[in-house]
Design a protein around this motif. Structure first.
Motif, PDB file in Angstrom:
ATOM      1  N   ASP A 156       0.827  -1.210   0.000  1.00 53.94           N
ATOM      2  CA  ASP A 156       0.000   0.000   0.000  1.00 53.94           C
ATOM      3  C   ASP A 156       0.863   1.263   0.000  1.00 53.94           C
ATOM      4  OD1 ASP A 156      -2.223  -1.594   0.045  1.00 53.94           O
ATOM      5  OD2 ASP A 156      -2.462  -1.517   2.230  1.00 53.94           O
ATOM      6  N   ALA A 157       2.000   1.206   0.716  1.00 60.16           N
ATOM      7  CA  ALA A 157       2.902   2.364   0.725  1.00 60.16           C
ATOM      8  C   ALA A 157       3.481   2.609  -0.663  1.00 60.16           C
ATOM      9  CB  ALA A 157       4.020   2.133   1.740  1.00 60.16           C
ATOM     10  N   LEU A 175       8.236   5.074  -9.965  1.00 57.37           N
ATOM     11  CA  LEU A 175       9.077   4.554  -8.895  1.00 57.37           C
ATOM     12  C   LEU A 175      10.454   4.182  -9.444  1.00 57.37           C
ATOM     13  CD1 LEU A 175       6.633   2.138  -6.991  1.00 57.37           C
ATOM     14  CD2 LEU A 175       7.269   4.477  -6.356  1.00 57.37           C
ATOM     15  N   THR A 176      11.473   4.469  -8.659  1.00 59.61           N
ATOM     16  CA  THR A 176      12.820   4.051  -9.041  1.00 59.61           C
ATOM     17  C   THR A 176      12.984   2.554  -8.780  1.00 59.61           C
ATOM     18  OG1 THR A 176      13.720   4.537  -6.841  1.00 59.61           O
ATOM     19  CG2 THR A 176      13.692   6.342  -8.459  1.00 59.61           C
ATOM     20  N   ASP A 177      14.079   1.995  -9.284  1.00 64.23           N
ATOM     21  CA  ASP A 177      14.329   0.564  -9.071  1.00 64.23           C
ATOM     22  C   ASP A 177      14.485   0.237  -7.589  1.00 64.23           C
ATOM     23  OD1 ASP A 177      14.219   0.195 -11.789  1.00 64.23           O
ATOM     24  OD2 ASP A 177      16.409   0.278 -12.070  1.00 64.23           O
ATOM     25  N   ALA A 178      15.140   1.139  -6.864  1.00 63.85           N
ATOM     26  CA  ALA A 178      15.314   0.917  -5.426  1.00 63.85           C
ATOM     27  C   ALA A 178      13.969   0.953  -4.702  1.00 63.85           C
ATOM     28  CB  ALA A 178      16.257   1.969  -4.853  1.00 63.85           C
ATOM     29  N   LYS A 221      11.962  -2.231  -5.370  1.00 65.26           N
ATOM     30  CA  LYS A 221      12.444  -3.331  -4.548  1.00 65.26           C
ATOM     31  C   LYS A 221      11.999  -3.187  -3.100  1.00 65.26           C
ATOM     32  CE  LYS A 221      16.699  -5.847  -3.449  1.00 65.26           C
ATOM     33  NZ  LYS A 221      18.180  -5.900  -3.639  1.00 65.26           N
ATOM     34  N   GLU A 222      11.943  -1.938  -2.635  1.00 66.60           N
ATOM     35  CA  GLU A 222      11.579  -1.687  -1.243  1.00 66.60           C
ATOM     36  C   GLU A 222      10.096  -1.942  -0.989  1.00 66.60           C
ATOM     37  OE1 GLU A 222      11.520   2.070   1.934  1.00 66.60           O
ATOM     38  OE2 GLU A 222      12.398   2.299  -0.085  1.00 66.60           O
ATOM     39  N   PHE A 223       9.245  -1.543  -1.934  1.00 70.53           N
ATOM     40  CA  PHE A 223       7.801  -1.610  -1.718  1.00 70.53           C
ATOM     41  C   PHE A 223       7.150  -2.855  -2.334  1.00 70.53           C
ATOM     42  CE2 PHE A 223       8.583   3.085  -1.663  1.00 70.53           C
ATOM     43  CZ  PHE A 223       8.288   3.276  -0.324  1.00 70.53           C
ATOM     44  N   THR A 224       7.945  -3.780  -2.843  1.00 71.95           N
ATOM     45  CA  THR A 224       7.396  -5.000  -3.433  1.00 71.95           C
ATOM     46  C   THR A 224       7.546  -6.162  -2.462  1.00 71.95           C
ATOM     47  OG1 THR A 224       7.917  -4.258  -5.691  1.00 71.95           O
ATOM     48  CG2 THR A 224       7.506  -6.610  -5.362  1.00 71.95           C
ATOM     49  N   ASN A 225       6.443  -6.795  -2.154  1.00 72.08           N
ATOM     50  CA  ASN A 225       6.442  -7.978  -1.301  1.00 72.08           C
ATOM     51  C   ASN A 225       6.437  -9.224  -2.176  1.00 72.08           C
ATOM     52  OD1 ASN A 225       6.267  -6.396   1.074  1.00 72.08           O
ATOM     53  ND2 ASN A 225       4.039  -6.237   0.825  1.00 72.08           N
ATOM     54  N   VAL A 226       7.398 -10.112  -1.948  1.00 74.81           N
ATOM     55  CA  VAL A 226       7.526 -11.331  -2.739  1.00 74.81           C
ATOM     56  C   VAL A 226       7.037 -12.506  -1.900  1.00 74.81           C
ATOM     57  CG1 VAL A 226       9.088 -12.857  -3.994  1.00 74.81           C
ATOM     58  CG2 VAL A 226       9.486 -10.383  -4.000  1.00 74.81           C
TER      59      VAL A 226
END
Length: 359
Positions: free
Chosen positions: A188-189, A200-203, A206-211
């Motif tokens: 959500d963030a 969104l940047t690549d960083a 990666k930060e806001f993606t839940n795998v």
């Protein structure tokens, strides 16, 4: 006369001395020649070990192994490498240690007197089934779970007969399986940040993606499909394993919550990740050793215990059952009655061979 005898004795002593001196000279010359020949013999130099530079500049011993035992290994790195390759050194050549399983015998249609196809569930929480679940990479022995072995063999192409369902109608590619066991969800963030900045940047991705991924430790249930049949030629009841499947949580429902705040799916709700046609997997499983807590040097393979049915299972479906054959569909909402039906089917299979001799 005396002078003549004295002269003869003198000459004989001189002749004997000369002959002795000549023999001594020959012996010395012969010994000298032997010594020279020994110096000219070639010296045997042992073959040096091959060293491969590793990360950090440290040389790693990459000498081929001549045994699959850690007792004869010179380097753990080299031992692991060639054990994984299944290669040992014999003389000047490398020899494969891969095992070719014994092919199933050909069965004529007319030789099958009676048969029944059953689907079973193997719960790896049972103590007898824990070798299917054990996963460890040690120096003395390496043991992987059955799911991990199948998954790796599918990805590198050693197992090609992989399907979506138990009837083996729809093939699955490694990419399709990867998409089925892995799901990436934006938090959500991350969605709020995307709405604010528009990108969104690549960083940040990666930060806001839940795998969410179904890993080896999450796969604790297996399904198998096989046929019990009576062979008319030798009048014996036999079993032939046809397919095997791994069950795990659906990653698409992991981390998802409903309007009431409760998870959409519980950990007990499992899906079939893939079905493997078993005869195509025998070459892989025949070279995969099962964990044995009583003997780390045991060479029993997954192909051995599956064909010998050394596991505990519960029948959940047959091809001659009521309706579609699934027990829970014709005996709903009654776990005790479902277990009784499963036991009744097992007894029915055992009775098939007795009926052949009685009638």
């Amino acid at each position: 006369m005396k002078k003549f005898i004295l002269v003869l004795l003198t000459l004989s002593f001189v002749a004997v001395g000369a002959q002795t001196k000549k023999k001594s000279t020959k012996r010395k010359a012969k010994a000298k020649t032997t010594k020279v020949a020994k110096q000219e013999a070639p010296e045997v130099v042992p073959e040096p070990a091959v060293e491969v530079p590793a990360a950090g500049g440290v040389a790693v011993d990459d000498t081929p192994i001549n045994s699959m035992s850690i007792l004869n290994a010179k380097s753990p790195e080299s031992f692991r490498k060639y054990r994984e390759m299944g290669m040992i050194k014999k003389g000047d050549s490398m020899v494969s240690t891969k095992i070719k399983p014994l092919d199933y015998g050909f069965i004529e249609d007319k030789d099958v007197l009676k048969s029944i196809v059953v689907w079973e569930i193997i719960d790896m929480n049972d103590k007898i089934n824990q070798p299917f679940y054990h996963n460890e990479d040690g120096v003395v022995s390496t043991n992987k779970s059955l799911y991990q072995i199948l998954f790796e063999a599918i990805n590198d192409g050693r197992i090609k007969e992989v399907y979506d369902d138990e009837m083996f109608t729809t093939r699955l590619s490694p990419d399709a399986i990867q998409a089925r066991i892995k799901n990436e969800v934006m938090s959500d963030a991350g969605i709020d940040r995307l709405n604010e900045s528009g990108k969104l940047t690549d960083a940040e991705k990666k930060e806001f993606t839940n795998v969410y991924e179904t890993k080896t430790e999450n796969v604790k249930v297996l399904k198998i499909k096989g046929m019990w049949y009576i062979d008319r030629r030798d009048s014996q009841m036999k079993y032939r394993l046809l397919g095997i499947a791994a069950m795990g949580q659906d990653p698409s429902t992991m981390g998802q919550f409903g309007p009431d705040g409760q998870p959409l799916a519980s950990k007990d709700e499992l899906i079939d990740l893939f079905w493997v046609y078993y005869p195509n997997a025998r070459d892989v499983l025949a070279n995969s050793v099962v964990f044995n807590n009583k003997n780390l040097s045991s060479d029993i393979t997954f192909d051995d215990i599956l064909n010998a049915r050394r596991f505990s299972s519960v029948i959940y479906k047959t091809d001659n059952g009521l309706g579609n054959g699934v027990i829970k569909d014709y005996i709903p909402r009654d776990a005790d009655a479902q277990m009784e039906e499963s036991e009744r089917l097992k007894a029915q299979i055992l009775q098939m061979e007795n009926d052949m001799w009685n009638y």
